[in-house]
Design a protein around this motif. Sequence first.
Motif, short mmCIF file in Angstrom:
data_model
loop_
_atom_site.label_atom_id
_atom_site.label_comp_id
_atom_site.label_asym_id
_atom_site.label_seq_id
_atom_site.Cartn_x
_atom_site.Cartn_y
_atom_site.Cartn_z
N LYS A 77 6.37 36.29 83.89
CA LYS A 77 7.14 37.10 82.93
C LYS A 77 7.13 36.44 81.55
O LYS A 77 6.89 37.11 80.53
CB LYS A 77 8.57 37.27 83.45
CG LYS A 77 9.49 38.06 82.55
CD LYS A 77 10.82 38.31 83.27
CE LYS A 77 11.82 39.01 82.39
NZ LYS A 77 12.40 38.16 81.35
N ASN A 78 7.37 35.13 81.51
CA ASN A 78 7.36 34.41 80.22
C ASN A 78 6.00 34.49 79.54
O ASN A 78 5.92 34.66 78.32
CB ASN A 78 7.71 32.92 80.43
CG ASN A 78 9.19 32.74 80.73
OD1 ASN A 78 10.00 33.62 80.46
ND2 ASN A 78 9.54 31.61 81.32
N GLU A 128 5.55 37.92 78.06
CA GLU A 128 6.40 38.12 76.88
C GLU A 128 5.84 37.37 75.67
O GLU A 128 5.88 37.88 74.55
CB GLU A 128 7.84 37.66 77.20
CG GLU A 128 8.52 38.65 78.11
CD GLU A 128 9.86 38.18 78.65
OE1 GLU A 128 10.59 39.00 79.23
OE2 GLU A 128 10.18 36.98 78.50
N ARG A 177 2.97 39.47 74.45
CA ARG A 177 3.48 40.71 73.84
C ARG A 177 4.15 40.44 72.48
O ARG A 177 3.97 41.20 71.54
CB ARG A 177 4.50 41.34 74.80
CG ARG A 177 5.20 42.59 74.29
CD ARG A 177 6.44 42.91 75.13
NE ARG A 177 7.48 41.91 74.95
CZ ARG A 177 8.56 41.79 75.72
NH1 ARG A 177 8.74 42.62 76.75
NH2 ARG A 177 9.47 40.87 75.49
N ASP A 178 4.92 39.35 72.39
CA ASP A 178 5.77 39.13 71.21
C ASP A 178 5.15 38.21 70.17
O ASP A 178 5.52 38.27 68.99
CB ASP A 178 7.11 38.52 71.64
CG ASP A 178 7.89 39.45 72.56
OD1 ASP A 178 7.62 40.66 72.52
OD2 ASP A 178 8.75 38.96 73.31
N ALA A 220 3.32 44.33 77.95
CA ALA A 220 4.74 44.72 77.89
C ALA A 220 5.17 45.33 79.23
O ALA A 220 6.26 45.06 79.73
CB ALA A 220 4.96 45.70 76.74
N ALA A 243 5.33 42.56 81.92
CA ALA A 243 6.55 41.74 81.78
C ALA A 243 7.74 42.45 82.43
O ALA A 243 8.53 41.84 83.15
CB ALA A 243 6.84 41.48 80.30
#
Length: 194
Positions: free
Chosen positions: A93-94, A97, A100-101, A131, A134
């Motif tokens: 997940k990290n 992210e 994505r970010d 995204a 995640a």
Amino acid sequence: MSSSAAGISQTLKNLQAAFEGESNAAARYTAFAKKAEDEGYSRVSVLFRATARAEQIHAAHHAKVITKLGATPEAKISEPVIGTTAENLAVAKNGEEYERDVMYPEFIREAEASGEASAVRTFRMASAAEAVHADLYGAALANLEAQRMAAIFYVCPLCGEVTDDDTMKTCPICNVPFEKFEVFRWIPSCQLNR
Ligand SMILES: [Fe+2]
Ligand SMILES: [Fe+2]
């Protein structure tokens, strides 16, 4: 000419970094799928296998653009660090992210500035799919004990969208018809390629 040589060379570096990142994510998720299967989290195992495929799709797109720019795709694959399934979901997940970010927004800005439209396209498509990945990892982690069940996930062959929603008509990211999606279902552990 809208693109500078310096811009293209930075875009090429970013494409190589993204190619390496996606290739490693695919290897990591494949290892995480086996661990999830061992721990009895069948649904997470399928999710990791489907998402590994999505990352391969991203890597292949990036590789195409790298080749188009006259270079050879290169990735150093590291041995995945495997934790418990809860830890693996958190790591996954990290990672999504971050892509994505931080990573893809920066790569997209740079590719836009250098005028390399095919790089912008492959980065945008991957970022949109990350995204979704995640969110799926977050949802599985938030409800881990509900993951000990058979499951089917579907992967868009163009953008790497992953879903378990079989009522979908077309990919929400890239519009590919749902019937073209690749299907990943739970299979007994004896059939996993170890
Ligand atoms: Fe992803
Ligand atoms: Fe798609």
